[in-house]
Design a protein around this motif. Structure first.
Motif, PDB file in Angstrom:
ATOM      1  N   ASP A  93       0.899  -1.072  -0.065  1.00 11.77           N
ATOM      2  CA  ASP A  93      -0.053  -0.077   0.019  1.00 11.77           C
ATOM      3  C   ASP A  93       0.665   1.249   0.029  1.00 11.77           C
ATOM      4  N   PHE A  94       1.996   0.971  -0.617  1.00 13.30           N
ATOM      5  CA  PHE A  94       3.024   2.233  -0.975  1.00 13.30           C
ATOM      6  C   PHE A  94       3.250   2.281  -2.408  1.00 13.30           C
ATOM      7  N   ALA A 128      10.162  11.490 -10.249  1.00 14.01           N
ATOM      8  CA  ALA A 128       9.715  10.177  -9.698  1.00 14.01           C
ATOM      9  C   ALA A 128       8.936  10.421  -8.438  1.00 14.01           C
ATOM     10  N   ILE A 129       9.159  11.299  -7.484  1.00 10.95           N
ATOM     11  CA  ILE A 129       8.857  11.487  -6.345  1.00 10.95           C
ATOM     12  C   ILE A 129       7.365  12.371  -6.500  1.00 10.95           C
ATOM     13  N   ASN A 188       1.546  12.663  -6.443  1.00 15.14           N
ATOM     14  CA  ASN A 188       0.419  12.749  -7.113  1.00 15.14           C
ATOM     15  C   ASN A 188      -0.707  11.346  -7.014  1.00 15.14           C
ATOM     16  N   LYS A 189       0.158  10.347  -6.998  1.00 14.70           N
ATOM     17  CA  LYS A 189      -0.762   9.117  -6.980  1.00 14.70           C
ATOM     18  C   LYS A 189      -1.226   8.760  -5.667  1.00 14.70           C
ATOM     19  N   ASN A 243      -4.186  10.987  -5.068  1.00 10.09           N
ATOM     20  CA  ASN A 243      -5.369  10.750  -5.619  1.00 10.09           C
ATOM     21  C   ASN A 243      -6.105   9.356  -5.025  1.00 10.09           C
ATOM     22  N   ARG A 244      -5.006   8.490  -4.658  1.00  9.26           N
ATOM     23  CA  ARG A 244      -5.532   7.406  -3.608  1.00  9.26           C
ATOM     24  C   ARG A 244      -6.334   7.655  -2.254  1.00  9.26           C
ATOM     25  N   LYS A 245      -5.736   8.693  -1.635  1.00 10.30           N
ATOM     26  CA  LYS A 245      -6.378   9.201  -0.539  1.00 10.30           C
ATOM     27  C   LYS A 245      -7.742  10.036  -0.687  1.00 10.30           C
ATOM     28  N   ASN A 246      -7.842  10.679  -1.989  1.00  6.81           N
ATOM     29  CA  ASN A 246      -8.947  11.213  -2.323  1.00  6.81           C
ATOM     30  C   ASN A 246     -10.019  10.348  -2.505  1.00  6.81           C
TER      31      ASN A 246
END
Length: 192
Positions: free
Chosen positions: A76-77, A115-116, A121-122, A125-128
């Motif tokens: 989950d990372f 890359a960071i 951003n990912k 987006n996942r948290k949203n």
């Protein structure tokens, strides 16, 4: 954000850590692991946002721990590979584990920053998406007797529902709305 660097050569790991710290203000803590078992334990026991992985390690590759973590549903990372290996087999495996990027040593600062930023951003987006999922799940649980609820966004994006009859009054305070409940509790909604 919290990060982990998995690199068997301590001086290289320290160099990567220093580069990340100098280039990224959003990564607050960076831990290090120099072997596969330590890496597995640190990933399993900590709430990590990004894991930077070398590929070749003593006694195997980091794909071994990714496979183990995947089997346990513990990935989950976001994954960023930093390696000196240029074999296409590794690229294919990186794609299988949905790596954000595959960077080569010696590190290019611009490529590392990009890359960071992709990982950030990912993660955002996942948290949203998770917040929306929780909101929809909560709304589905509310039965027809509780349709007189109002939602307020509290700090850190937390959304809380209150029955209208619980609310005694609201008070505007700039961009914040204070919500006062009948039991004396006060909440601060971050959106007016």
């Amino acid at each position: 954000m919290n990060a982990l660097i998995v690199e068997d050569i301590i001086s290289t790991s320290d160099l990567i850590k220093n580069r990340i710290q100098s280039l990224s203000k959003s990564i607050k803590t960076i831990d290090q692991a120099h072997d596969l078992e330590t890496a597995y334990n640190k990933i399993s026991e900590n709430d990590l946002d990004i894991v930077f992985l070398d590929i070749q390690m003593p006694n195997g590759t980091t794909f071994d721990i990714l496979k183990r973590l995947s089997d346990e549903n513990k990935i989950d990372f976001e994954i960023i590979f930093i390696t000196g290996q240029k074999e296409s087999e590794y690229l294919i495996n990186a794609i299988k584990f949905s790596a954000i990027d595959f960077l080569y040593k010696p590190l290019d600062d611009e490529a590392l920053i990009q890359a960071i930023e992709k990982a950030e951003n990912k993660i955002t987006n996942r948290k949203n998406a998770k917040r929306v999922e929780l909101l929809l799940e909560y709304v589905d649980k509310v039965d027809s007797n509780h349709t007189n609820r109002v939602a307020f966004q509290l700090s850190k994006g937390l959304i809380k529902f209150f029955n209208v009859d619980q609310i005694t009054h609201l008070m505007a305070d700039g961009v914040v709305t204070k919500v006062f409940l009948a039991d004396g509790t006060e909440y601060r909604a971050t959106k007016n």
